[in-house]
Design a protein around this motif. Structure first.
Motif, PDB file in Angstrom:
ATOM      1  N   ALA A  50     -13.500  41.723   9.479  1.00 22.22           N
ATOM      2  CA  ALA A  50     -12.622  41.521   8.320  1.00 22.22           C
ATOM      3  C   ALA A  50     -11.272  42.104   8.716  1.00 22.22           C
ATOM      4  CB  ALA A  50     -13.188  42.264   7.106  1.00 22.22           C
ATOM      5  N   SER A  51     -10.262  41.892   7.871  1.00 26.10           N
ATOM      6  CA  SER A  51      -8.968  42.504   8.175  1.00 26.10           C
ATOM      7  C   SER A  51      -9.098  44.015   8.027  1.00 26.10           C
ATOM      8  CB  SER A  51      -7.895  41.976   7.222  1.00 26.10           C
ATOM      9  OG  SER A  51      -8.036  42.566   5.945  1.00 26.10           O
ATOM     10  N   LEU A  52      -8.227  44.742   8.677  1.00 23.31           N
ATOM     11  CA  LEU A  52      -8.257  46.205   8.597  1.00 23.31           C
ATOM     12  C   LEU A  52      -8.066  46.653   7.151  1.00 23.31           C
ATOM     13  CD1 LEU A  52      -8.526  48.875  10.060  1.00 23.31           C
ATOM     14  CD2 LEU A  52      -6.099  48.756  10.651  1.00 23.31           C
ATOM     15  N   GLY A  53      -7.185  45.976   6.411  1.00 26.02           N
ATOM     16  CA  GLY A  53      -6.963  46.321   5.010  1.00 26.02           C
ATOM     17  C   GLY A  53      -8.226  46.134   4.182  1.00 26.02           C
ATOM     18  N   THR A  54      -8.897  45.013   4.354  1.00 26.50           N
ATOM     19  CA  THR A  54     -10.141  44.739   3.626  1.00 26.50           C
ATOM     20  C   THR A  54     -11.173  45.811   3.939  1.00 26.50           C
ATOM     21  OG1 THR A  54      -9.734  42.362   3.632  1.00 26.50           O
ATOM     22  CG2 THR A  54     -12.015  43.061   3.351  1.00 26.50           C
ATOM     23  N   TRP A  55     -11.295  46.157   5.204  1.00 24.01           N
ATOM     24  CA  TRP A  55     -12.233  47.168   5.654  1.00 24.01           C
ATOM     25  C   TRP A  55     -11.898  48.514   5.013  1.00 24.01           C
ATOM     26  CZ3 TRP A  55     -11.586  51.311   9.250  1.00 24.01           C
ATOM     27  CH2 TRP A  55     -12.768  51.825   9.812  1.00 24.01           C
ATOM     28  N   MET A  56     -10.614  48.873   4.940  1.00 29.42           N
ATOM     29  CA  MET A  56     -10.180  50.130   4.325  1.00 29.42           C
ATOM     30  C   MET A  56     -10.481  50.131   2.822  1.00 29.42           C
ATOM     31  SD  MET A  56      -6.570  50.657   6.347  1.00 29.42           S
ATOM     32  CE  MET A  56      -6.148  52.294   5.741  1.00 29.42           C
ATOM     33  N   PHE A  57     -10.270  49.004   2.143  1.00 28.79           N
ATOM     34  CA  PHE A  57     -10.565  48.914   0.705  1.00 28.79           C
ATOM     35  C   PHE A  57     -12.057  49.127   0.470  1.00 28.79           C
ATOM     36  CE2 PHE A  57      -6.899  45.658   0.514  1.00 28.79           C
ATOM     37  CZ  PHE A  57      -5.954  46.667   0.461  1.00 28.79           C
ATOM     38  N   ARG A  58     -12.891  48.539   1.336  1.00 27.39           N
ATOM     39  CA  ARG A  58     -14.342  48.662   1.194  1.00 27.39           C
ATOM     40  C   ARG A  58     -14.760  50.125   1.322  1.00 27.39           C
ATOM     41  NH1 ARG A  58     -16.530  45.773   5.521  1.00 27.39           N
ATOM     42  NH2 ARG A  58     -16.206  43.865   4.353  1.00 27.39           N
ATOM     43  N   ILE A  59     -14.240  50.810   2.325  1.00 37.11           N
ATOM     44  CA  ILE A  59     -14.581  52.222   2.524  1.00 37.11           C
ATOM     45  C   ILE A  59     -14.118  53.048   1.323  1.00 37.11           C
ATOM     46  CG2 ILE A  59     -14.055  54.292   3.888  1.00 37.11           C
ATOM     47  CD1 ILE A  59     -14.089  52.466   6.378  1.00 37.11           C
ATOM     48  N   THR A  60     -12.903  52.803   0.854  1.00 41.83           N
ATOM     49  CA  THR A  60     -12.364  53.551  -0.287  1.00 41.83           C
ATOM     50  C   THR A  60     -13.212  53.333  -1.529  1.00 41.83           C
ATOM     51  OG1 THR A  60     -10.135  53.424   0.637  1.00 41.83           O
ATOM     52  CG2 THR A  60     -10.312  53.910  -1.721  1.00 41.83           C
ATOM     53  N   LEU A  61     -13.556  52.090  -1.791  1.00 43.71           N
ATOM     54  CA  LEU A  61     -14.388  51.780  -2.951  1.00 43.71           C
ATOM     55  C   LEU A  61     -15.748  52.457  -2.830  1.00 43.71           C
ATOM     56  CD1 LEU A  61     -14.293  50.184  -5.578  1.00 43.71           C
ATOM     57  CD2 LEU A  61     -15.150  48.207  -4.329  1.00 43.71           C
ATOM     58  N   ASN A  62     -16.342  52.420  -1.645  1.00 42.15           N
ATOM     59  CA  ASN A  62     -17.640  53.076  -1.440  1.00 42.15           C
ATOM     60  C   ASN A  62     -17.552  54.583  -1.639  1.00 42.15           C
ATOM     61  OD1 ASN A  62     -19.063  50.724  -0.953  1.00 42.15           O
ATOM     62  ND2 ASN A  62     -18.760  50.808   1.245  1.00 42.15           N
ATOM     63  N   VAL A  63     -16.477  55.202  -1.143  1.00 43.89           N
ATOM     64  CA  VAL A  63     -16.273  56.644  -1.343  1.00 43.89           C
ATOM     65  C   VAL A  63     -16.180  56.948  -2.835  1.00 43.89           C
ATOM     66  CG1 VAL A  63     -14.563  58.506  -1.098  1.00 43.89           C
ATOM     67  CG2 VAL A  63     -15.242  57.168   0.896  1.00 43.89           C
ATOM     68  N   CYS A  64     -15.386  56.169  -3.543  1.00 45.81           N
ATOM     69  CA  CYS A  64     -15.204  56.390  -4.983  1.00 45.81           C
ATOM     70  C   CYS A  64     -16.522  56.233  -5.733  1.00 45.81           C
ATOM     71  CB  CYS A  64     -14.161  55.429  -5.553  1.00 45.81           C
ATOM     72  SG  CYS A  64     -12.481  55.772  -4.986  1.00 45.81           S
ATOM     73  N   LEU A  65     -17.268  55.190  -5.426  1.00 41.71           N
ATOM     74  CA  LEU A  65     -18.541  54.959  -6.108  1.00 41.71           C
ATOM     75  C   LEU A  65     -19.562  56.046  -5.763  1.00 41.71           C
ATOM     76  CD1 LEU A  65     -18.797  51.094  -5.723  1.00 41.71           C
ATOM     77  CD2 LEU A  65     -18.428  52.359  -7.845  1.00 41.71           C
ATOM     78  N   ARG A  66     -19.595  56.462  -4.504  1.00 41.59           N
ATOM     79  CA  ARG A  66     -20.542  57.501  -4.087  1.00 41.59           C
ATOM     80  C   ARG A  66     -20.224  58.833  -4.773  1.00 41.59           C
ATOM     81  NH1 ARG A  66     -19.651  57.418   1.083  1.00 41.59           N
ATOM     82  NH2 ARG A  66     -18.366  59.272   1.164  1.00 41.59           N
ATOM     83  N   LEU A  67     -18.949  59.213  -4.771  1.00 37.47           N
ATOM     84  CA  LEU A  67     -18.571  60.487  -5.386  1.00 37.47           C
ATOM     85  C   LEU A  67     -18.713  60.423  -6.901  1.00 37.47           C
ATOM     86  CD1 LEU A  67     -15.604  61.648  -3.153  1.00 37.47           C
ATOM     87  CD2 LEU A  67     -17.967  62.417  -3.130  1.00 37.47           C
ATOM     88  N   GLN A  68     -18.437  59.263  -7.488  1.00 36.13           N
ATOM     89  CA  GLN A  68     -18.608  59.114  -8.929  1.00 36.13           C
ATOM     90  C   GLN A  68     -20.076  59.293  -9.287  1.00 36.13           C
ATOM     91  OE1 GLN A  68     -17.835  55.223 -10.520  1.00 36.13           O
ATOM     92  NE2 GLN A  68     -18.075  55.906 -12.610  1.00 36.13           N
TER      93      GLN A  68
END
Length: 170
Positions: free
Chosen positions: A58-76
């Motif tokens: 995927a694009s680097l941006g898409t990959w970064m969004f996925r990681i950020t979303l996963n971090v947010c969901l995991r910590l939430q």
């Protein structure tokens, strides 16, 4: 050494390019400004640690969004287990309005929208957050793992939910 420098430069360029979107994604899952900074910092650390494994599927941006979303969901998820009250959420567009700004009609609509987004389940909140970042369905699909068609159906359904919620609050 050369490869490490190249990796670091790629990381820094991508972070600079996508920082505002990553911050807005974090703000949807944050209780306050400090929490948003913590989420963002955790996401950046996770992105940096995962950089050597980036495979350009995927694009680097898409990959970064996925990681950020996963971090947010995991910590939430961890935070929700520690307390029983609901998380507060900063709307991704509210942060552009000065706190002392007069309550305009647009401002009131944004407050209603924020309250309605807060009521959504995690999957809907994730999809609408990425949609509000103006990401195409294809990219939302890559980030969430849903099919593009499913994303389109979800966005329509979520928009309807939000519209009904806003009307009920009027």
């Amino acid at each position: 050494m050369h490869m490490d420098q190249e990796l670091e430069n790629t990381f820094l360029r991508a972070l600079e390019q996508h920082q505002q979107k990553l911050l807005r994604i974090c703000s949807v899952y944050a209780e306050d400004a400090d929490d948003k900074k913590d989420l963002f910092q955790e996401a950046v650390i996770n992105i940096w640690q995962a950089m050597p494994s980036f495979q350009e599927k995927a694009s680097l941006g898409t990959w970064m969004f996925r990681i950020t979303l996963n971090v947010c969901l995991r910590l939430q998820s961890k935070q929700e287990k520690k307390r029983t009250r609901f998380l507060k959420m900063d709307s991704i567009t509210i942060e552009n309005i000065e706190p002392e700004a007069p309550h305009t009609e647009d401002h009131e609509r944004l407050i209603k929208l924020r309250a309605c987004i807060k009521k959504l389940n995690d999957a809907d909140r994730a999809v609408i957050t990425l949609y509000l970042e103006e990401l195409p369905y294809r990219e939302i699909s890559e980030i969430t793992g849903l099919t593009e068609n499913h994303v389109a159906v979800m966005v329509k359904r979520i928009k309807d939910k939000l519209l009904n919620c806003i009307i009920e609050r009027s």
